[in-house]
Scaffold this active site. Structure first.
Site, PDB file in Angstrom:
ATOM      1  N   ASN A 192       7.903   5.768  -2.749  1.00 50.91           N
ATOM      2  CA  ASN A 192       8.303   5.484  -4.141  1.00 50.91           C
ATOM      3  C   ASN A 192       7.800   6.564  -5.096  1.00 50.91           C
ATOM      4  O   ASN A 192       8.520   7.009  -5.988  1.00 50.91           O
ATOM      5  CB  ASN A 192       7.719   4.137  -4.600  1.00 50.91           C
ATOM      6  CG  ASN A 192       8.318   2.956  -3.867  1.00 50.91           C
ATOM      7  OD1 ASN A 192       9.285   3.102  -3.133  1.00 50.91           O
ATOM      8  ND2 ASN A 192       7.734   1.791  -4.072  1.00 50.91           N
ATOM      9  N   ASP A 241       7.643   3.241   2.034  1.00 55.31           N
ATOM     10  CA  ASP A 241       6.829   4.358   1.574  1.00 55.31           C
ATOM     11  C   ASP A 241       7.714   5.383   0.874  1.00 55.31           C
ATOM     12  O   ASP A 241       8.888   5.540   1.220  1.00 55.31           O
ATOM     13  CB  ASP A 241       6.134   5.003   2.797  1.00 55.31           C
ATOM     14  CG  ASP A 241       4.978   5.911   2.389  1.00 55.31           C
ATOM     15  OD1 ASP A 241       4.581   5.885   1.218  1.00 55.31           O
ATOM     16  OD2 ASP A 241       4.491   6.660   3.254  1.00 55.31           O
ATOM     17  N   GLU A 276      -6.209  -1.239   0.995  1.00 50.14           N
ATOM     18  CA  GLU A 276      -6.646   0.083   0.491  1.00 50.14           C
ATOM     19  C   GLU A 276      -5.965   0.435  -0.843  1.00 50.14           C
ATOM     20  O   GLU A 276      -6.444   1.291  -1.592  1.00 50.14           O
ATOM     21  CB  GLU A 276      -6.320   1.197   1.503  1.00 50.14           C
ATOM     22  CG  GLU A 276      -7.187   1.199   2.763  1.00 50.14           C
ATOM     23  CD  GLU A 276      -6.819   0.104   3.757  1.00 50.14           C
ATOM     24  OE1 GLU A 276      -5.617  -0.229   3.860  1.00 50.14           O
ATOM     25  OE2 GLU A 276      -7.724  -0.441   4.409  1.00 50.14           O
ATOM     26  N   ASN A 277      -4.851  -0.204  -1.124  1.00 51.93           N
ATOM     27  CA  ASN A 277      -4.092   0.141  -2.335  1.00 51.93           C
ATOM     28  C   ASN A 277      -4.817  -0.211  -3.644  1.00 51.93           C
ATOM     29  O   ASN A 277      -4.430   0.248  -4.721  1.00 51.93           O
ATOM     30  CB  ASN A 277      -2.703  -0.517  -2.334  1.00 51.93           C
ATOM     31  CG  ASN A 277      -1.717   0.155  -1.399  1.00 51.93           C
ATOM     32  OD1 ASN A 277      -0.764  -0.453  -0.926  1.00 51.93           O
ATOM     33  ND2 ASN A 277      -1.932   1.446  -1.105  1.00 51.93           N
ATOM     34  N   ARG A 332       9.482   2.909   9.307  1.00 51.51           N
ATOM     35  CA  ARG A 332       8.675   3.493   8.231  1.00 51.51           C
ATOM     36  C   ARG A 332       9.508   4.530   7.506  1.00 51.51           C
ATOM     37  O   ARG A 332      10.106   5.410   8.139  1.00 51.51           O
ATOM     38  CB  ARG A 332       7.376   4.118   8.759  1.00 51.51           C
ATOM     39  CG  ARG A 332       6.539   4.681   7.617  1.00 51.51           C
ATOM     40  CD  ARG A 332       5.097   4.911   7.935  1.00 51.51           C
ATOM     41  NE  ARG A 332       4.395   5.283   6.705  1.00 51.51           N
ATOM     42  CZ  ARG A 332       3.119   5.075   6.443  1.00 51.51           C
ATOM     43  NH1 ARG A 332       2.360   4.498   7.341  1.00 51.51           N
ATOM     44  NH2 ARG A 332       2.587   5.436   5.295  1.00 51.51           N
ATOM     45  N   SER A 378      -1.478  -2.793   0.468  1.00 55.96           N
ATOM     46  CA  SER A 378      -2.543  -2.873   1.471  1.00 55.96           C
ATOM     47  C   SER A 378      -3.896  -3.116   0.807  1.00 55.96           C
ATOM     48  O   SER A 378      -4.036  -2.955  -0.412  1.00 55.96           O
ATOM     49  CB  SER A 378      -2.601  -1.559   2.254  1.00 55.96           C
ATOM     50  OG  SER A 378      -3.150  -0.545   1.445  1.00 55.96           O
ATOM     51  N   ARG A 407      -5.823   2.663  -5.968  1.00 56.12           N
ATOM     52  CA  ARG A 407      -4.895   3.404  -6.844  1.00 56.12           C
ATOM     53  C   ARG A 407      -5.317   3.222  -8.304  1.00 56.12           C
ATOM     54  O   ARG A 407      -6.065   2.297  -8.619  1.00 56.12           O
ATOM     55  CB  ARG A 407      -3.469   2.873  -6.636  1.00 56.12           C
ATOM     56  CG  ARG A 407      -2.968   3.198  -5.254  1.00 56.12           C
ATOM     57  CD  ARG A 407      -1.484   2.964  -5.119  1.00 56.12           C
ATOM     58  NE  ARG A 407      -1.078   3.413  -3.793  1.00 56.12           N
ATOM     59  CZ  ARG A 407       0.163   3.728  -3.463  1.00 56.12           C
ATOM     60  NH1 ARG A 407       1.126   3.641  -4.342  1.00 56.12           N
ATOM     61  NH2 ARG A 407       0.449   4.135  -2.261  1.00 56.12           N
TER      62      ARG A 407
HETATM   63  C1  FPP Z   1       5.115   3.022  -1.340  1.00 57.93           C
HETATM   64  O1  FPP Z   1       5.348   4.027  -2.236  1.00 57.93           O
HETATM   65  C2  FPP Z   1       5.397   1.671  -1.763  1.00 57.93           C
HETATM   66  C3  FPP Z   1       4.474   0.776  -2.212  1.00 57.93           C
HETATM   67  C4  FPP Z   1       3.142   1.088  -2.701  1.00 57.93           C
HETATM   68  C5  FPP Z   1       4.798  -0.637  -2.172  1.00 57.93           C
HETATM   69  C6  FPP Z   1       5.420  -1.160  -3.409  1.00 57.93           C
HETATM   70  C7  FPP Z   1       6.767  -1.607  -3.098  1.00 57.93           C
HETATM   71  C8  FPP Z   1       7.644  -1.935  -4.019  1.00 57.93           C
HETATM   72  C9  FPP Z   1       7.352  -1.834  -5.460  1.00 57.93           C
HETATM   73  C10 FPP Z   1       8.933  -2.442  -3.588  1.00 57.93           C
HETATM   74  C11 FPP Z   1       9.159  -3.793  -4.113  1.00 57.93           C
HETATM   75  C12 FPP Z   1       8.239  -4.797  -3.596  1.00 57.93           C
HETATM   76  C13 FPP Z   1       8.133  -6.076  -4.013  1.00 57.93           C
HETATM   77  C14 FPP Z   1       7.329  -7.021  -3.209  1.00 57.93           C
HETATM   78  C15 FPP Z   1       8.805  -6.603  -5.211  1.00 57.93           C
HETATM   79  P1  FPP Z   1       4.151   5.040  -2.558  1.00 57.93           P
HETATM   80  O2  FPP Z   1       3.703   4.754  -3.941  1.00 57.93           O
HETATM   81  O3  FPP Z   1       3.103   4.948  -1.504  1.00 57.93           O
HETATM   82  O4  FPP Z   1       4.901   6.397  -2.466  1.00 57.93           O
HETATM   83  P2  FPP Z   1       4.302   7.858  -2.201  1.00 57.93           P
HETATM   84  O5  FPP Z   1       3.732   7.837  -0.823  1.00 57.93           O
HETATM   85  O6  FPP Z   1       5.486   8.739  -2.339  1.00 57.93           O
HETATM   86  O7  FPP Z   1       3.260   8.086  -3.255  1.00 57.93           O
END
Ligand code: FPP
Length: 262
Positions: free
Chosen positions: A40, A38, A85-86, A206, A83, A89
């Site tokens: 990114n 979490d 839920e994602n 986490r 997830s 986005r």
């Molecule tokens: C959370 O950050 C991460 C993700 C949504 C997962 C995606 C993961 C990657 C891209 C890593 C590489 C994975 C693979 C399988 C190649 P967020 O966007 O929820 O961050 P925030 O909470 O700061 O908005």
């Protein structure tokens, strides 16, 4: 699981002040480590970058975490990548993530062979865009014979959906007469989850400081230890991983051979 001592020492050269390889007991490494990646988006925002740059940076952290897991001798390493839920986005972010999963997996296949890693997926991968689904199926097939660490990616995964799926499977078997009601027990449920055959996570990490489970492995983490770090996923390094393992070991001191919480 087996680990290569020379490779491990080399991997953990030049430690920072607060942590080194000497701080962990290599005889007591968690069998299954799972990470809720979490932060990114926040990482990117803090640098004035687009969220997508955060995901791209997150791929490097994941690569390092896979290598770290192998070096430490973890049996199963799993991550929550996307997830159920994602899907909510913005479409361009979903598209980017799906494309990133596919391209990353293809690119990293040689690493999986070099490290003898077998791939697995948690979640409904049938429902993924074709490019991603095909690469995932190829990865599954090609690494099926690898005998080292299992690396599991949770994609299009939700623990409640997983439990609904298992319940339906059980109900249909009971209805068909192939499973008796008396045999519906914890094992019957466990063996119908995406994690069937794998040990439950010992340690769940986490990143980015959130104290939430976010519908992740609800059944499997009944007894897992939880470690939350404020480090954002793109900054998560082999040293953060070691800090988590050290903390886990601190909670699992052995007294006369019996594991007890400290
Ligand atoms: C959370 O950050 C991460 C993700 C949504 C997962 C995606 C993961 C990657 C891209 C890593 C590489 C994975 C693979 C399988 C190649 P967020 O966007 O929820 O961050 P925030 O909470 O700061 O908005």
């Amino acid at each position: 699981m087996h680990f290569d001592e020379d490779k491990l020492k080399q991997y953990y050269e030049n430690p920072p002040e607060d942590i080194s390889l000497d701080d962990v007991d290599m005889a007591r490494i968690p069998r299954h480590v799972s990470i809720i990646m979490d932060g990114n988006g926040r990482w990117a925002k803090a640098r004035g970058l687009d969220r997508s740059e955060g995901h791209v940076a997150g791929v490097s952290s994941l690569r390092e975490a896979v290598t770290t897991s192998v070096r430490l001798g973890v049996d199963v390493f799993s991550v929550y990548a996307f997830s159920t839920e994602n899907w909510k986005r913005p479409q361009h972010e979903v598209d980017l993530l799906m494309h990133l999963f596919a391209t990353t997996l293809l690119k990293e296949l040689p690493l999986f062979f070099q490290e003898n890693v077998r791939l697995r997926f948690f979640g409904d991968i049938e429902a993924l865009p074709e490019e991603t689904r095909k690469v995932f199926e190829e990865g599954l097939e090609k690494t099926a014979g690898n005998t080292g660490m299992t690396f599991a990616l949770a994609v299009n995964y939700g623990a409640r959906a997983e439990l609904v799926r298992a319940s339906r499977l059980i109900a249909s078997e009971v209805a068909a007469g192939t499973l008796s009601l008396d045999d519906v027990d914890e094992d019957a449920i466990s063996s119908r989850l995406y994690t069937a055959g794998l040990p439950d996570p010992d340690l769940v990490i986490r990143t980015s400081g959130e104290m939430r489970l976010s519908n992740y492995l609800l059944w499997q983490i009944a007894y897992s230890e939880f470690y939350v770090t404020s480090v954002l996923w793109p900054d998560f390094s082999r040293w953060d991983y070691l800090r988590a393992v050290k903390s886990w070991q601190g909670r699992h001191r052995r007294y006369g051979g019996v594991e007890a919480a400290s």
